[in-house]
Design a protein around this motif. Structure first.
Motif, short mmCIF file in Angstrom:
data_model
loop_
_atom_site.label_atom_id
_atom_site.label_comp_id
_atom_site.label_asym_id
_atom_site.label_seq_id
_atom_site.Cartn_x
_atom_site.Cartn_y
_atom_site.Cartn_z
N GLU A 125 2.10 -22.21 29.87
CA GLU A 125 3.45 -22.08 30.43
C GLU A 125 3.91 -20.62 30.52
OE1 GLU A 125 6.11 -24.53 28.05
OE2 GLU A 125 4.59 -26.11 27.95
N GLY A 126 4.74 -20.37 31.52
CA GLY A 126 5.48 -19.13 31.60
C GLY A 126 6.96 -19.46 31.47
N CYS A 127 7.82 -18.44 31.43
CA CYS A 127 9.25 -18.68 31.26
C CYS A 127 10.03 -17.53 31.90
CB CYS A 127 9.56 -18.76 29.76
SG CYS A 127 11.31 -19.03 29.41
N LEU A 128 11.04 -17.87 32.69
CA LEU A 128 11.83 -16.83 33.35
C LEU A 128 12.54 -15.94 32.34
CD1 LEU A 128 13.50 -18.85 36.28
CD2 LEU A 128 11.45 -17.42 36.34
N SER A 129 12.72 -16.43 31.12
CA SER A 129 13.39 -15.64 30.09
C SER A 129 12.43 -14.78 29.27
CB SER A 129 14.18 -16.57 29.16
OG SER A 129 15.22 -17.20 29.88
N PHE A 130 11.12 -14.92 29.56
CA PHE A 130 10.11 -14.06 28.94
C PHE A 130 9.20 -13.51 30.04
CE2 PHE A 130 11.28 -16.74 25.38
CZ PHE A 130 11.09 -15.98 24.25
N PRO A 131 9.71 -12.58 30.86
CA PRO A 131 8.92 -12.11 31.99
C PRO A 131 7.55 -11.59 31.54
CG PRO A 131 11.14 -11.18 32.05
CD PRO A 131 11.01 -11.91 30.75
N GLY A 132 6.52 -12.05 32.24
CA GLY A 132 5.17 -11.56 31.96
C GLY A 132 4.43 -12.29 30.86
N VAL A 133 5.10 -13.21 30.16
CA VAL A 133 4.45 -13.92 29.05
C VAL A 133 3.91 -15.26 29.55
CG1 VAL A 133 4.79 -15.01 26.80
CG2 VAL A 133 5.94 -12.85 27.33
N GLN A 134 2.66 -15.51 29.25
CA GLN A 134 2.09 -16.83 29.54
C GLN A 134 1.32 -17.27 28.30
OE1 GLN A 134 -0.94 -17.56 32.62
NE2 GLN A 134 0.63 -18.71 33.71
N ILE A 135 1.64 -18.45 27.78
CA ILE A 135 1.00 -18.90 26.54
C ILE A 135 0.60 -20.37 26.66
CG2 ILE A 135 2.15 -17.24 25.02
CD1 ILE A 135 4.19 -19.40 24.32
N THR A 136 -0.34 -20.76 25.82
CA THR A 136 -0.80 -22.14 25.80
C THR A 136 -0.38 -22.78 24.48
OG1 THR A 136 -2.65 -21.55 27.23
CG2 THR A 136 -2.84 -23.62 26.02
N ILE A 137 0.37 -23.87 24.59
CA ILE A 137 0.98 -24.49 23.41
C ILE A 137 0.86 -26.02 23.49
CG2 ILE A 137 2.64 -22.61 23.00
CD1 ILE A 137 4.71 -24.24 24.53
N PRO A 138 0.97 -26.70 22.34
CA PRO A 138 0.92 -28.16 22.39
C PRO A 138 2.25 -28.77 22.85
CG PRO A 138 1.10 -27.39 20.11
CD PRO A 138 1.05 -26.16 20.98
N ARG A 139 2.15 -29.80 23.66
CA ARG A 139 3.32 -30.56 24.11
C ARG A 139 2.99 -32.04 24.02
NH1 ARG A 139 7.98 -27.54 24.60
NH2 ARG A 139 7.68 -25.72 25.93
N ALA A 140 4.02 -32.87 24.01
CA ALA A 140 3.78 -34.31 24.09
C ALA A 140 3.25 -34.62 25.48
CB ALA A 140 5.08 -35.07 23.84
N LYS A 141 2.38 -35.62 25.56
CA LYS A 141 1.80 -36.01 26.85
C LYS A 141 2.84 -36.76 27.70
CE LYS A 141 -1.62 -37.69 29.66
NZ LYS A 141 -1.45 -37.03 30.95
N ILE A 155 15.62 -23.42 21.54
CA ILE A 155 14.24 -23.28 21.06
C ILE A 155 13.37 -22.63 22.14
CG2 ILE A 155 12.18 -24.56 20.28
CD1 ILE A 155 14.20 -26.78 19.39
N PRO A 156 12.89 -21.40 21.91
CA PRO A 156 12.01 -20.76 22.89
C PRO A 156 10.58 -21.25 22.74
CG PRO A 156 12.32 -19.32 21.02
CD PRO A 156 13.14 -20.56 20.73
N PHE A 157 9.81 -21.21 23.82
CA PHE A 157 8.45 -21.77 23.78
C PHE A 157 7.51 -21.03 22.82
CE2 PHE A 157 6.24 -19.56 27.72
CZ PHE A 157 6.81 -18.35 27.38
N ILE A 158 7.84 -19.77 22.49
CA ILE A 158 7.00 -19.04 21.53
C ILE A 158 7.04 -19.67 20.13
CG2 ILE A 158 7.03 -16.78 22.68
CD1 ILE A 158 9.30 -16.05 20.64
N ASN A 159 8.05 -20.51 19.87
CA ASN A 159 8.14 -21.17 18.55
C ASN A 159 6.94 -22.07 18.25
OD1 ASN A 159 10.63 -20.02 18.28
ND2 ASN A 159 11.62 -21.89 17.51
N TYR A 160 6.22 -22.49 19.30
CA TYR A 160 5.09 -23.38 19.10
C TYR A 160 3.80 -22.63 18.78
CZ TYR A 160 8.28 -26.86 20.87
OH TYR A 160 9.37 -27.68 21.02
N LEU A 161 3.87 -21.30 18.78
CA LEU A 161 2.69 -20.51 18.41
C LEU A 161 2.67 -20.36 16.89
CD1 LEU A 161 3.01 -17.63 21.04
CD2 LEU A 161 1.33 -19.50 21.07
#
Ligand SMILES: [Zn+2]
Length: 179
Positions: A97-113, A149-155
């Motif tokens: 995922e990327g995020c408009l609030s974290f320009p340039g950041v792309q990370i791979t994280i677990p999500r519910a299916k 909750i920002p997506f980086i919390n899942y790292l």
């Protein structure tokens, strides 16, 4: 109110947003602004606090996505979701995922299916949304925003620090460039 894309570490991205109890012109103004910013920034979803509006409002448009995965069966959708809540979660997938609030950041994280979400449309009518494909990921990402909750919390803490250090450094370099 001044509308602009809020980027991390803006405080408004860290705080839970408030429930909407006004289904009127003011809500419509917020929604119109959100569409405007989401399309301008080429996102497929936007949470209200990402442009400074402290309420539980989401806009999502998966019809503008460039490419779908071959095995996807769900139709793309365009929707407004007010006061959304995830009421069911199932399975796990890794999501990049990327995020408009974290320009340039792309990370791979677990999500519910699969998720089931309840909420209201802009008229205040109850709606239910279910997905086990791309929309499920967008819903989780955006509802997290509304909860601060920002997506980086899942790292992991170590990975998060590496990603954040690099991101904050890139922000600083941007500032020097424009200064
Ligand atoms: Zn985001």
């Amino acid at each position: 109110m001044e509308y602009r894309i809020r980027t991390w570490p803006d405080k408004i991205l860290k705080e839970p947003t408030k429930e909407v109890d006004f289904f009127d012109e003011r809500l419509q103004e917020y929604i119109d602004k959100m569409w405007e910013f989401m399309y301008k920034e080429e996102g497929v979803g936007l949470a209200a606090n990402q442009i400074g509006i402290p309420y539980q409002i989401l806009v999502i448009d998966t019809t503008i996505r460039e490419k779908r995965q071959e095995d996807e069966t769900e139709e793309p959708v365009k929707m407004v979701l007010i006061n959304p809540k995830i009421v069911e979660k199932e399975g796990e997938v890794m999501s990049t995922e990327g995020c408009l609030s974290f320009p340039g950041v792309q990370i791979t994280i677990p999500r519910a299916k699969r998720v089931k979400v309840i909420g209201k449309n802009e008229k205040g009518e109850d709606i239910t949304v279910e997905s086990s494909e791309f929309l499920a990921i967008v819903l989780q990402h955006e509802i997290d925003h509304l909860n601060g909750i920002p997506f980086i919390n899942y790292l992991s803490p170590l990975k998060r620090k590496l990603v954040l250090d690099k991101y904050l450094k890139s922000l600083k370099e941007d500032q020097y460039e424009t200064a």
